[in-house]
Design a protein around this motif. Structure first.
Motif, PDB file in Angstrom:
ATOM      1  N   CYS A 257      15.463   4.860   1.340  1.00  0.00           N
ATOM      2  CA  CYS A 257      14.424   4.416   2.268  1.00  0.00           C
ATOM      3  C   CYS A 257      14.686   4.887   3.695  1.00  0.00           C
ATOM      4  CB  CYS A 257      14.294   2.895   2.240  1.00  0.00           C
ATOM      5  SG  CYS A 257      15.735   2.023   2.903  1.00  0.00           S
ATOM      6  N   GLN A 258      15.469   5.947   3.858  1.00  0.00           N
ATOM      7  CA  GLN A 258      15.759   6.424   5.210  1.00  0.00           C
ATOM      8  C   GLN A 258      14.478   6.897   5.894  1.00  0.00           C
ATOM      9  OE1 GLN A 258      18.959   9.229   5.513  1.00  0.00           O
ATOM     10  NE2 GLN A 258      18.892   9.275   7.745  1.00  0.00           N
ATOM     11  N   PHE A 259      14.311   6.471   7.135  1.00  0.00           N
ATOM     12  CA  PHE A 259      13.129   6.797   7.928  1.00  0.00           C
ATOM     13  C   PHE A 259      13.632   7.276   9.285  1.00  0.00           C
ATOM     14  CE2 PHE A 259       9.493   5.434  10.664  1.00  0.00           C
ATOM     15  CZ  PHE A 259       8.516   6.210  10.076  1.00  0.00           C
ATOM     16  N   GLY A 260      13.829   8.600   9.405  1.00  0.00           N
ATOM     17  CA  GLY A 260      14.498   9.106  10.595  1.00  0.00           C
ATOM     18  C   GLY A 260      15.908   8.557  10.641  1.00  0.00           C
ATOM     19  N   PRO A 261      16.318   7.981  11.760  1.00  0.00           N
ATOM     20  CA  PRO A 261      17.672   7.403  11.843  1.00  0.00           C
ATOM     21  C   PRO A 261      17.751   5.981  11.293  1.00  0.00           C
ATOM     22  CG  PRO A 261      16.586   7.216  13.962  1.00  0.00           C
ATOM     23  CD  PRO A 261      15.642   7.967  13.063  1.00  0.00           C
ATOM     24  N   GLN A 262      16.615   5.430  10.842  1.00  0.00           N
ATOM     25  CA  GLN A 262      16.562   4.047  10.385  1.00  0.00           C
ATOM     26  C   GLN A 262      16.586   3.975   8.864  1.00  0.00           C
ATOM     27  OE1 GLN A 262      16.353   1.992  12.989  1.00  0.00           O
ATOM     28  NE2 GLN A 262      15.289   3.128  14.582  1.00  0.00           N
ATOM     29  N   PHE A 263      17.011   2.827   8.359  1.00  0.00           N
ATOM     30  CA  PHE A 263      16.867   2.497   6.943  1.00  0.00           C
ATOM     31  C   PHE A 263      15.911   1.315   6.861  1.00  0.00           C
ATOM     32  CE2 PHE A 263      20.880   4.723   7.132  1.00  0.00           C
ATOM     33  CZ  PHE A 263      20.803   5.568   6.032  1.00  0.00           C
ATOM     34  N   VAL A 264      14.789   1.507   6.163  1.00  0.00           N
ATOM     35  CA  VAL A 264      13.741   0.496   6.171  1.00  0.00           C
ATOM     36  C   VAL A 264      14.226  -0.821   5.584  1.00  0.00           C
ATOM     37  CG1 VAL A 264      11.447  -0.092   5.279  1.00  0.00           C
ATOM     38  CG2 VAL A 264      11.895   2.208   6.153  1.00  0.00           C
ATOM     39  N   CYS A 265      15.068  -0.753   4.551  1.00  0.00           N
ATOM     40  CA  CYS A 265      15.512  -1.992   3.899  1.00  0.00           C
ATOM     41  C   CYS A 265      16.424  -2.818   4.786  1.00  0.00           C
ATOM     42  CB  CYS A 265      16.203  -1.669   2.576  1.00  0.00           C
ATOM     43  SG  CYS A 265      17.835  -0.900   2.753  1.00  0.00           S
ATOM     44  N   LYS A 266      17.197  -2.149   5.643  1.00  0.00           N
ATOM     45  CA  LYS A 266      18.205  -2.847   6.453  1.00  0.00           C
ATOM     46  C   LYS A 266      17.740  -3.043   7.895  1.00  0.00           C
ATOM     47  CE  LYS A 266      21.869  -0.473   7.507  1.00  0.00           C
ATOM     48  NZ  LYS A 266      21.866  -0.388   8.998  1.00  0.00           N
ATOM     49  N   ASP A 267      17.214  -1.998   8.508  1.00  0.00           N
ATOM     50  CA  ASP A 267      16.757  -2.072   9.896  1.00  0.00           C
ATOM     51  C   ASP A 267      15.331  -2.596   9.989  1.00  0.00           C
ATOM     52  OD1 ASP A 267      19.175  -0.809  10.825  1.00  0.00           O
ATOM     53  OD2 ASP A 267      18.359   1.074  10.066  1.00  0.00           O
ATOM     54  N   GLY A 268      14.589  -2.512   8.910  1.00  0.00           N
ATOM     55  CA  GLY A 268      13.216  -2.998   8.820  1.00  0.00           C
ATOM     56  C   GLY A 268      13.167  -4.063   7.730  1.00  0.00           C
ATOM     57  N   PRO A 269      11.999  -4.282   7.104  1.00  0.00           N
ATOM     58  CA  PRO A 269      10.806  -3.436   7.219  1.00  0.00           C
ATOM     59  C   PRO A 269      10.004  -3.641   8.491  1.00  0.00           C
ATOM     60  CG  PRO A 269      10.364  -5.274   5.751  1.00  0.00           C
ATOM     61  CD  PRO A 269      11.820  -5.376   6.099  1.00  0.00           C
ATOM     62  N   ILE A 270      10.333  -4.689   9.278  1.00  0.00           N
ATOM     63  CA  ILE A 270       9.595  -4.945  10.511  1.00  0.00           C
ATOM     64  C   ILE A 270      10.268  -4.193  11.656  1.00  0.00           C
ATOM     65  CG2 ILE A 270       8.623  -6.698  12.016  1.00  0.00           C
ATOM     66  CD1 ILE A 270       7.814  -6.894   9.000  1.00  0.00           C
ATOM     67  N   PHE A 271       9.480  -3.366  12.347  1.00  0.00           N
ATOM     68  CA  PHE A 271       9.992  -2.611  13.478  1.00  0.00           C
ATOM     69  C   PHE A 271       9.097  -2.830  14.699  1.00  0.00           C
ATOM     70  CE2 PHE A 271      11.563  -0.135   9.874  1.00  0.00           C
ATOM     71  CZ  PHE A 271      12.857   0.173  10.255  1.00  0.00           C
ATOM     72  N   ARG A 272       9.717  -2.912  15.859  1.00  0.00           N
ATOM     73  CA  ARG A 272       8.922  -2.834  17.075  1.00  0.00           C
ATOM     74  C   ARG A 272       8.418  -1.405  17.198  1.00  0.00           C
ATOM     75  NH1 ARG A 272      11.439  -4.530  22.832  1.00  0.00           N
ATOM     76  NH2 ARG A 272      11.877  -2.294  22.931  1.00  0.00           N
ATOM     77  N   TYR A 273       7.155  -1.256  17.545  1.00  0.00           N
ATOM     78  CA  TYR A 273       6.508   0.045  17.480  1.00  0.00           C
ATOM     79  C   TYR A 273       7.240   1.118  18.278  1.00  0.00           C
ATOM     80  CZ  TYR A 273       3.246   3.774  18.540  1.00  0.00           C
ATOM     81  OH  TYR A 273       2.687   5.008  18.737  1.00  0.00           O
ATOM     82  N   ASP A 274       7.736   0.786  19.469  1.00  0.00           N
ATOM     83  CA  ASP A 274       8.358   1.825  20.284  1.00  0.00           C
ATOM     84  C   ASP A 274       9.647   2.360  19.672  1.00  0.00           C
ATOM     85  OD1 ASP A 274       9.673  -0.573  20.758  1.00  0.00           O
ATOM     86  OD2 ASP A 274      10.035  -0.165  22.872  1.00  0.00           O
ATOM     87  N   ARG A 275      10.230   1.631  18.696  1.00  0.00           N
ATOM     88  CA  ARG A 275      11.436   2.120  18.015  1.00  0.00           C
ATOM     89  C   ARG A 275      11.124   3.227  17.018  1.00  0.00           C
ATOM     90  NH1 ARG A 275      14.807  -2.317  15.135  1.00  0.00           N
ATOM     91  NH2 ARG A 275      16.004  -0.437  14.649  1.00  0.00           N
ATOM     92  N   VAL A 276       9.893   3.241  16.495  1.00  0.00           N
ATOM     93  CA  VAL A 276       9.550   4.210  15.443  1.00  0.00           C
ATOM     94  C   VAL A 276       8.355   5.084  15.821  1.00  0.00           C
ATOM     95  CG1 VAL A 276      10.497   2.799  13.584  1.00  0.00           C
ATOM     96  CG2 VAL A 276       8.116   2.483  14.275  1.00  0.00           C
ATOM     97  N   ALA A 277       7.870   4.964  17.052  1.00  0.00           N
ATOM     98  CA  ALA A 277       6.657   5.685  17.452  1.00  0.00           C
ATOM     99  C   ALA A 277       6.799   7.189  17.284  1.00  0.00           C
ATOM    100  CB  ALA A 277       6.297   5.341  18.898  1.00  0.00           C
TER     101      ALA A 277
END
Length: 285
Positions: A257-277
């Motif tokens: 589930c890697q999304f750029g430098p993030q992992f959606v399962c651990k760092d998400g699934p909720i993200f502040r928009y400016d972190r993933v814009a």
């Protein structure tokens, strides 16, 4: 026979045995599944924050990540709203009440409920994206006096795809402004037709600078919703999105589930928009 799945509550790799207490059809391809833990201690200790998810395991078939869609204040069962989209979900939909499956969780980040205190709140949901926002609705309405204006914008491709329709009037009575729109109407539909962004564009905003928005649904819908919100005066730091990827381990080890430098399962699934814009607008990421 029940699967032999018991675990220490803090071991993320082992599943607890849970019994299906209710299966209910919501739309032609979506169903509700309520689970009750077999172990009374686990049932007592389990809690979740709005936006978190569980891993549901069917022996011999596999495991899937499903957001918890129930009321955080109710402890009698753990509710999931599931779309039939693969072998595991189809098999789960066919199980009779009383069947046992495995449950790991909860995992992931949560919606920023505490940041909503004293502010106006907008929730934007597309299709089954209303499911992860339903616990937010329950929590906000349970403490209605803590918040300002509350607006919920619900969108679906067609009327038959709307979730929890019987709850809309209850939410309205408790102080939530519910706006419903569909892409395509049928002969029985008398409501709005169009995208959720159209509703958001016309929404009266008392204090855009003091308004927080949470959105969940198809990524293209979330992208245009946040762009509209920014044009309406909301700051990027007040916008939150829920992302969905192939989550297999739930703790950021497998990398699926890697999304750029993030992992959606651990760092998400909720993200502040400016972190993933910067990566949300990249096609096929």
């Amino acid at each position: 026979m029940k699967p032999a799945m018991t675990a220490h509550p803090h071991n993320p790799w082992l599943a607890h045995s849970a019994r299906i207490s209710r299966i209910a059809v919501v739309t032609p391809d979506v169903f509700l599944c309520d689970l009750q833990f077999d172990d009374p201690l686990t049932a007592t200790e389990y809690s979740f924050a709005p936006g978190q998810f569980n891993m549901l395991y069917l022996p011999g078939l596999g495991e899937i990540a499903i957001s918890v869609s129930g009321d955080p204040g109710q402890r009698d069962a753990v509710c999931h709203t599931i779309r039939e989209s693969g072998n595991v979900t189809r098999a789960l939909a066919a199980l009779p009440t009383g069947s046992s499956i495995g449950l790991r969780g909860p995992f992931g980040s949560s919606w920023p409920i505490e940041e909503c205190v004293g502010r106006d709140v907008i929730l934007v949901a597309g299709g089954i994206g209303l499911a992860p926002l339903r616990p937010v609705i329950c929590d906000l309405l349970a403490h209605r006096d803590r918040y300002g204006e509350l607006n919920l914008i619900i969108g679906a491709r067609e009327p038959s795809g709307l979730l929890y329709e019987t709850e809309y009037d209850v939410w309205r009575d408790q102080g939530l402004n519910v706006h419903v729109t569909v892409d395509r109407a049928d002969s029985h539909w008398h409501g709005a037709i169009g995208m959720v962004t159209n509703v958001l564009d016309r929404l009266w905003l008392r204090h855009p600078e003091n308004t927080l928005m949470m959105t969940c649904g198809p990524e293209v819908m979330m992208w245009y919703s946040v762009q509209m919100a920014i044009r309406r005066g909301l700051s990027p730091e007040s916008l939150y999105v829920s992302l969905e990827r192939n989550m297999n381990c739930a703790i950021g080890l497998c990398g699926h589930c890697q999304f750029g430098p993030q992992f959606v399962c651990k760092d998400g699934p909720i993200f502040r928009y400016d972190r993933v814009a910067s990566i949300l607008k990249v096609d096929d990421l």
